[in-house]
Design an enzyme around this catalytic site. Structure first.
Site, PDB file in Angstrom:
ATOM      1  N   LYS A 101       0.848  -1.198   0.000  1.00  0.00           N
ATOM      2  CA  LYS A 101       0.000   0.000   0.000  1.00  0.00           C
ATOM      3  C   LYS A 101       0.877   1.239   0.000  1.00  0.00           C
ATOM      4  O   LYS A 101       1.865   1.311   0.741  1.00  0.00           O
ATOM      5  CB  LYS A 101      -0.873  -0.025   1.272  1.00  0.00           C
ATOM      6  N   LYS A 106       5.301   2.388  -3.018  1.00  0.00           N
ATOM      7  CA  LYS A 106       5.216   3.788  -3.451  1.00  0.00           C
ATOM      8  C   LYS A 106       5.391   3.831  -4.956  1.00  0.00           C
ATOM      9  O   LYS A 106       6.041   2.963  -5.543  1.00  0.00           O
ATOM     10  CB  LYS A 106       6.339   4.615  -2.806  1.00  0.00           C
ATOM     11  N   THR A 140      -4.949  12.704   6.773  1.00  0.00           N
ATOM     12  CA  THR A 140      -3.542  12.776   7.186  1.00  0.00           C
ATOM     13  C   THR A 140      -3.398  13.780   8.329  1.00  0.00           C
ATOM     14  O   THR A 140      -2.817  13.484   9.383  1.00  0.00           O
ATOM     15  CB  THR A 140      -2.659  13.177   5.985  1.00  0.00           C
ATOM     16  N   SER A 180      -7.365   5.257   4.137  1.00  0.00           N
ATOM     17  CA  SER A 180      -7.275   4.475   2.894  1.00  0.00           C
ATOM     18  C   SER A 180      -7.661   3.012   3.176  1.00  0.00           C
ATOM     19  O   SER A 180      -8.339   2.364   2.372  1.00  0.00           O
ATOM     20  CB  SER A 180      -5.848   4.498   2.338  1.00  0.00           C
TER      21      SER A 180
HETATM   22  N1  GLU Z   1       0.575   8.995   0.353  1.00  0.00           N
HETATM   23  C1  GLU Z   1       0.106   8.811   1.685  1.00  0.00           C
HETATM   24  C2  GLU Z   1       1.250   8.437   2.604  1.00  0.00           C
HETATM   25  O1  GLU Z   1       2.399   8.687   2.308  1.00  0.00           O
HETATM   26  C3  GLU Z   1      -1.071   7.860   1.764  1.00  0.00           C
HETATM   27  C4  GLU Z   1      -0.820   6.465   1.285  1.00  0.00           C
HETATM   28  C5  GLU Z   1      -2.086   5.613   1.201  1.00  0.00           C
HETATM   29  O2  GLU Z   1      -3.142   6.101   1.563  1.00  0.00           O
HETATM   30  O3  GLU Z   1      -1.948   4.464   0.752  1.00  0.00           O
HETATM   31  O4  GLU Z   1       1.050   7.953   3.686  1.00  0.00           O
END
Ligand code: GLU
Length: 418
Positions: free
Chosen positions: A67, A103, A187, A347
């Site tokens: 994820k 990522k 977040t 998420s």
């Molecule tokens: N990009 C966000 C992070 O760095 C969210 C990642 C997600 O929701 O999978 O945590």
């Protein structure tokens, strides 16, 4: 120069000192499962072709499908994507989510593309990476430079490829396409819940002064929540510069200035002055929120920090060298792998709702998020107190113990040798 990957792995290696961990765990975590690099030739609006480079790194899937977000950013490379994917692995483990870490990135400045070009790029990325992505394999989400519309195009493209509507393949979608209520400010909200819950321990009082570096999704929403909590926002920066107002900035006016292009548009209003962007970390305040990019507080500016609490809303904003300096200065850091994990936690809720065909109310999302943030904050604090180590070290120890337990359940070096 040490990279984000070196920093992240180094912190895990340091964490092994506090655990009785089978050596095979760290041995596996030294490399990603797989990193896919793709060529993305895009038909531009003027008829020419431009080729972009993209990556998707699945770092580790010991705890579940991988994820993590996809960023569209001009200064990104494979190593950085791998560092961020390792950070996601640790972050999901700190939150006890049934996910590993991943990522993705495209090396592009999204501001230089039209919306139709961004749509073609988003769909091309998904087409090129569809074989490594999937609702039970790897689930992307938004990150720097991407948003819910980008996620909608990618979900649509994936659904066309597999011939099945598949909302659970990606999170951070528009609510009408299966997104979760509460994902947009998750977040910042996760960090806000921890700060509220641990305010006494952190020494933060009502009316605390806050400086916020970065005014993207996390920074903006953190400003909204801090303002609602009665904090005084004394400085804010974005990519164009920073503003400082010791008597406090009005959240509504900040938003309006940002809509006109940058928070610095507020400079010149009563009591508001413009300061260099890199001066923000040195502003006199109680709480410094780092909501921009990596390596923002480093060995050369760490000593100038005036705050006594730092909250990492972005990924990797404080380097390990700065960590040591700040620890000596008794500055408490709420580390990224806990503090900004509200995003990936909601998420997870979105993915759960998609898998089960449910849609939860905003209250339910907030309540569940609050419960999980408080529970894992308690777990991190308990490790920190027991071992007399920083919150960051404790969070890494907690994550490693969970990843290690999952790996050990399949057999360790010790199991096979003894
Ligand atoms: N990009 C966000 C992070 O760095 C969210 C990642 C997600 O929701 O999978 O945590």
């Amino acid at each position: 120069m040490a990279t984000l990957f070196d920093h992240t792995l180094g912190r895990l290696i340091e964490a092994t000192k506090h655990l009785d961990l089978d050596p095979s765990v760290l041995e596996k975590l030294k490399q990603p499962l797989e990193t896919t690099q793709v060529r993305l030739p895009i038909r531009m609006d003027d008829g020419t072709t431009k080729t972009f480079t993209g990556w998707r790194c699945r770092y580790d899937d010991s705890l579940g499908p991988t994820k993590g977000g996809i960023r569209f950013y001009p200064h990104v490379n494979a190593g950085e994507v791998e560092g961020l994917a390792l950070t996601m692995t640790v972050k999901c483990a700190v939150m006890n989510l049934p996910f590993g870490g991943a990522k993705g990135a495209v090396k592009v400045d999204p501001g230089s593309l039209s919306n139709t070009e961004i749509e073609r790029l988003s769909r091309a990325f998904m087409r090129s990476c569809a074989n490594v992505i999937g609702p039970n394999r790897d689930i992307p989400a938004p990150d720097v430079g991407t948003n819910e519309t980008t996620m909608a195009w990618m979900m649509d493209e994936y659904s066309t490829i597999v011939g099945k509507r598949t909302p659970a393949v990606i999170t951070g979608k528009p609510v009408v396409l299966g997104g979760s209520l509460g994902r947009d400010d998750a977040t910042a909200r996760g960090a806000y819940y921890i700060i509220q819950y641990k305010a006494d321990t952190l020494g933060l009082e009502p009316g605390a002064t806050v400086a916020i570096q970065g005014f993207g999704n996390a920074g903006k929403n953190f400003a909204k929540l801090a303002d609602a909590l009665g904090c005084k926002i004394v400085a804010v920066s974005d990519s164009k510069g920073a503003i400082h107002a010791p008597a406090g900035l009005d959240y509504g006016e900040l938003l309006a200035a940002k809509r006109r292009g940058s928070v610095i548009n507020m400079a010149g209003s009563a009591g508001v002055s413009e300061i260099p962007g890199d001066a923000l970390v040195a502003v006199e305040c109680n709480l410094l929120a780092l909501a921009a990019l990596e390596n923002m507080v480093h060995k050369d500016n760490a000593r100038s920090v005036r705050a006594y609490v730092i909250v990492e809303l972005g990924n990797g904003p404080v380097t390990p060298e700065a960590d040591e300096i700040l620890e000596d200065m008794q500055v408490k850091i709420l580390p990224d792998i806990l503090a900004n994990a509200g995003g990936v936690t909601v998420s997870y809720f979105e993915w759960l709702q998609n898998c089960q065909g449910e849609s939860w109310s905003l209250e339910e999302v907030h309540e569940r998020l609050k419960t999980m943030m408080e529970m894992e904050a308690d777990a991190v604090w308990a490790y920190a107190l027991k071992r007399d180590i920083t919150l960051r070290k404790a969070a890494n120890v907690l994550a490693l113990s969970r990843i290690g337990a999952a790996m050990a359940a399949l057999g360790t070096d010790r199991f096979f040798k003894d």
